[in-house]
Design a protein around this motif. Structure first.
Motif, PDB file in Angstrom:
ATOM      1  N   MET A  33       0.793  -1.225   0.000  1.00  0.00           N
ATOM      2  CA  MET A  33       0.000   0.000   0.000  1.00  0.00           C
ATOM      3  C   MET A  33       0.828   1.279   0.000  1.00  0.00           C
ATOM      4  SD  MET A  33      -3.034  -1.147  -0.110  1.00  0.00           S
ATOM      5  CE  MET A  33      -3.964  -2.650   0.226  1.00  0.00           C
ATOM      6  N   GLY A  34       2.099   1.220   0.334  1.00  0.00           N
ATOM      7  CA  GLY A  34       2.878   2.450   0.402  1.00  0.00           C
ATOM      8  C   GLY A  34       4.336   2.208   0.675  1.00  0.00           C
ATOM      9  N   VAL A  35       5.064   3.314   0.798  1.00  0.00           N
ATOM     10  CA  VAL A  35       6.508   3.295   1.050  1.00  0.00           C
ATOM     11  C   VAL A  35       6.762   3.985   2.385  1.00  0.00           C
ATOM     12  CG1 VAL A  35       8.770   4.015   0.205  1.00  0.00           C
ATOM     13  CG2 VAL A  35       6.985   3.358  -1.427  1.00  0.00           C
ATOM     14  N   VAL A  36       7.677   3.412   3.172  1.00  0.00           N
ATOM     15  CA  VAL A  36       8.049   4.004   4.459  1.00  0.00           C
ATOM     16  C   VAL A  36       9.419   4.652   4.313  1.00  0.00           C
ATOM     17  CG1 VAL A  36       8.446   3.604   6.914  1.00  0.00           C
ATOM     18  CG2 VAL A  36       6.691   2.292   5.704  1.00  0.00           C
ATOM     19  N   HIS A  37       9.497   5.915   4.686  1.00  0.00           N
ATOM     20  CA  HIS A  37      10.725   6.685   4.549  1.00  0.00           C
ATOM     21  C   HIS A  37      11.270   7.076   5.916  1.00  0.00           C
ATOM     22  CE1 HIS A  37       9.798   7.553   0.226  1.00  0.00           C
ATOM     23  NE2 HIS A  37       8.550   7.514   0.676  1.00  0.00           N
ATOM     24  N   LEU A  38      12.581   7.210   6.003  1.00  0.00           N
ATOM     25  CA  LEU A  38      13.202   7.851   7.152  1.00  0.00           C
ATOM     26  C   LEU A  38      13.151   9.349   6.926  1.00  0.00           C
ATOM     27  CD1 LEU A  38      14.869   7.677   9.800  1.00  0.00           C
ATOM     28  CD2 LEU A  38      16.924   7.679   8.365  1.00  0.00           C
ATOM     29  N   ALA A  39      12.706  10.089   7.923  1.00  0.00           N
ATOM     30  CA  ALA A  39      12.577  11.541   7.798  1.00  0.00           C
ATOM     31  C   ALA A  39      13.001  12.194   9.102  1.00  0.00           C
ATOM     32  CB  ALA A  39      11.135  11.920   7.443  1.00  0.00           C
ATOM     33  N   ARG A  40      13.085  13.506   9.067  1.00  0.00           N
ATOM     34  CA  ARG A  40      13.422  14.272  10.270  1.00  0.00           C
ATOM     35  C   ARG A  40      12.461  15.440  10.410  1.00  0.00           C
ATOM     36  NH1 ARG A  40      18.263  13.058  12.792  1.00  0.00           N
ATOM     37  NH2 ARG A  40      19.634  11.707  11.576  1.00  0.00           N
TER      38      ARG A  40
END
Length: 697
Positions: A33-40
């Motif tokens: 269903m989606g993409v998981v990103h590392l963010a700040r």
């Protein structure tokens, strides 16, 4: 700035730069269903941001399901899940940001390292049971618990991805003929009557997850999802390879009918009884080594002389003695070299022949007694009562009530008087250590923090003003602010005449350290050190700290500061430790973290000496002598490991009480004195054992 790219074809090769106002740094993984990103975040906090695939963003039904996921994740945010920070289900590409949890998924862990050992399995099962209890408590059913949705964080497993969860009050319902879930981890009712799926389905999935963790496969295994579905509904699970001590509990989780499965609370009760029988034993063979110290019988190593003089230095675990803001304290100096007993009394001496003992001095109360040693007595506080025991045999010498039932630490002996201060209590009170009679009392202002040293009580008011109180008389010695310290917290350590005031900058980038003479209030020296630092000990003219991460509170390094040379030494840990407690012995720092990892760091050699995984999911601050490191577990066990190798040397039985189901913070630190170790247990007992013979406990 051009959008960041990733390998791949189609629309997903173009990765967005932002989700809301969060900058996406790299891709952590992707699902259907989606993409998981590392963010700040703007402040630098690490986040995991799930961005929905563009094709699903155009589907109104999916948007409704994603709103449900966000709502469910918000409801269950807590200790066992990834807390939701922000979300926008109505964006062009809907997204949700949660705290980033470092650690592999259970699926990846098993792929890389193979099946887990029994101790790891019990901790995993207990953690998942606790997680499901919290999830179900707020009315949510996960419905897709599987290895890839379990993150193995330092402080225990975290359940993630509520994409197909269903709150009880949700208006969304599974469509007729559509199965939602992952077949190897779905319950029979998810195939037979998906509209009626309840919390018991998550318990079934937990059982399947445990089989996977123990064997690397599921209890129902086939390349065909249709065959798996048939097996789940009709066949018995294959538990080959699951430890015998856990197999019956796993089998109950995999019962075909929901009503036959245990609840998460029942699982936790069962696991507590399993813990004492096998979990601790799993720790023994893995850590024993031929070069570890051999157990000594009393005949081989006689007990040291027990005669003591007034004014002898003793090392006692402090935990949070009188000051809850410093969780990683290790020990407190209870008697100064120049102290004398009040009224000319003479402290009791321990009997020459010491035998292990246990006592329950306050049978009508519950909870773990918090103890210290001073003036020849073992002094404890428990549920609104302070009492003194004979260290030789546990005989109750005296007992009296204290002002509050919430003690912030064990009693302290300062100026040879017992100071049973309770944080936030209505008054300070000094007691005669041999009779319990009150010598003086004082009422501090509300919100005052207190730290005792050998002869002085340091009171920090809410406005940052410090008052030094003579602990022998209760009279004020001095009162003023500490330069450079807004609202300092104080710590002190055995054998060190100074107290240390620390305050951390708002952004956590630096710590101001002031060394204060407790009797005069004079500042002897100051230092400005990098990072968020918690003092844990002083040895040989140096002060030792844990360096704490700014987001999760994990310990990333051990720091030593030597004021004589103004030099700082930092040793980075190979793996960060969650909620670590520490003690210092010579130039070695021993750290015990939530989750059970225990490690030794040699500050001279600038390296980690060893690291072991214990069976203690939540332990006390450790204490150490020249041979062993001692710590207590939440189930009342006292454990000793070899200081040189980390090999388990011995442990006492678990002592669980009627309140053992309650979640507690770190257990009270054991008391180490003159060749003996004393500890409290959840059943209300206090016990003493010989420090030099852990194998005989």
């Amino acid at each position: 700035m051009a959008p960041r790219r990733n390998t791949g074809a189609g629309a997903e090769a173009e990765l967005p730069e932002y989700a809301g106002h969060y900058r996406l740094e790299s891709r952590l993984g992707s699902g259907g269903m989606g993409v998981v990103h590392l963010a700040r975040s703007t402040s630098g906090m690490k986040l995991a941001v799930k961005v929905v695939h563009a094709e699903f963003a155009r589907d109104p039904e999916f948007r409704g399901r994603f709103r449900q996921e966000v709502a469910a994740a918000r409801k269950v945010s807590g200790a066992f899940t990834a807390s939701v920070v922000d979300a926008d289900p109505d964006a062009g590409q809907p997204w949700m940001a949660t705290l980033f949890i470092p650690g592999p998924t259970l699926s990846d862990e098993v792929k890389r390292n193979g099946p887990m050992d029994p101790a790891q399995l019990r901790r995993l099962m207990a953690g998942l049971a606790e997680a499901l209890r919290d999830i179900h408590r707020v009315g949510v059913v996960h419905r897709d618990l599987k290895p890839s949705n379990v993150l193995l964080a330092e402080d225990g497993p975290k359940v993630i991805d509520f994409g197909i969860s269903r709150p009880k009050d949700s208006e969304l319902r599974t469509e007729t003929g559509k199965l939602i879930g992952t077949p190897p981890f779905m319950a029979p009712e998810q195939f037979r009557r998906p509209r009626e799926v309840g919390p018991a389905a998550d318990v079934f999935a937990l059982g399947s997850v445990m089989v996977h963790a123990a064997t690397g496969r599921g209890p129902f295994d086939s390349d065909s999802p249709y065959v798996v579905a048939y097996q789940v509904v009709h066949d018995e699970p294959d538990l080959t390879g699951v430890p015998e001590s856990l197999a019956p509990l796993v089998r109950r989780c995999l019962a075909k009918e929901p009503e036959d499965r245990p609840t998460p609370d029942e699982l936790m009760r069962e696991l507590r009884s399993v813990a004492a029988s096998y979990d601790t034993q799993a720790f023994i063979p893995a850590q024993r080594s031929s070069d570890g110290p051999a157990p000594q019988s009393p005949a081989e190593r006689p007990e040291p002389s027990v005669k003591r003089r007034v004014g002898k230095k003793v090392i006692v675990g402090a935990g949070a003695l009188g000051l809850a803001v410093v969780a990683a304290l290790t020990s407190v100096r209870l008697l100064g070299d120049d102290q004398a007993s009040p009224s000319g009394t003479t402290p009791r001496t321990k009997a020459a022949a010491f035998s292990s003992w246990k006592a329950k001095p306050a049978p009508e109360t519950s909870g773990m007694p918090q103890c210290s040693y001073g003036a020849g007595e073992l002094l404890c506080v428990q549920a609104g009562t302070v009492f003194a025991l004979s260290p030789a045999d546990g005989e109750l010498l005296w007992r009296r009530p204290v002002a509050t039932t919430s003690a912030s630490g064990p009693p302290v002996v300062s100026s040879a008087l017992v100071q049973p201060y309770t944080e936030g209590g209505p008054q300070l009170a000094a007691l005669d250590p041999h009779s319990g009679n009150e010598v003086w009392k004082r009422r501090p202002a509300p919100g005052t923090m207190v730290r005792y040293t050998a002869r002085t009580a340091l009171l920090t008011a809410a406005d940052g003003k410090i008052t030094g109180v003579d602990s022998a008389s209760g009279r004020t010695r001095w009162s003023h602010r500490i330069p450079g310290q807004r609202t300092p917290s104080f710590v002190s350590f055995p054998g060190d005449p100074l107290a240390y005031a620390t305050s951390t900058s708002a952004d956590g980038s630096s710590t101001q350290l002031s060394a204060v003479d407790p009797q005069s209030g004079d500042v002897r020296w100051q230092a400005h050190l990098a990072g968020t630092l918690e003092p844990v000990g002083s040895e040989g003219g140096s002060v030792f700290f844990l360096s704490i991460g700014s987001v999760y509170g994990e310990t990333k390094a051990v720091v030593r500061y030597t004021p004589a040379t103004r030099s700082t030494r930092r040793v980075t840990l190979p793996l960060a430790s969650q909620e670590a407690h520490a003690t210092v012995r010579g130039n070695v720092v021993y750290l015990l973290a939530t989750g059970g990892s225990l490690q030794a760091v040699d500050m001279d050699a600038r390296k980690q000496l060893w690291r072991v995984e214990t069976s203690v999911s939540r332990g006390s601050a450790p204490v150490a002598d020249d041979r062993y490191v001692y710590f207590t577990a939440a189930d009342g066990r006292l454990l000793a490991v070899a200081a040189r190798t980390g090999a388990l040397a011995g442990q006492t039985p678990a002592r669980l009480g009627p309140d053992s189901a309650k979640v507690m913070g770190a257990p009270p630190t054991p008391v180490l004195d003159d060749g003996h170790v004393y500890a409290g247990a959840p059943d209300g007992t206090v016990f003493g054992v010989a420090a030099r013979n852990p194998a005989g406990w």
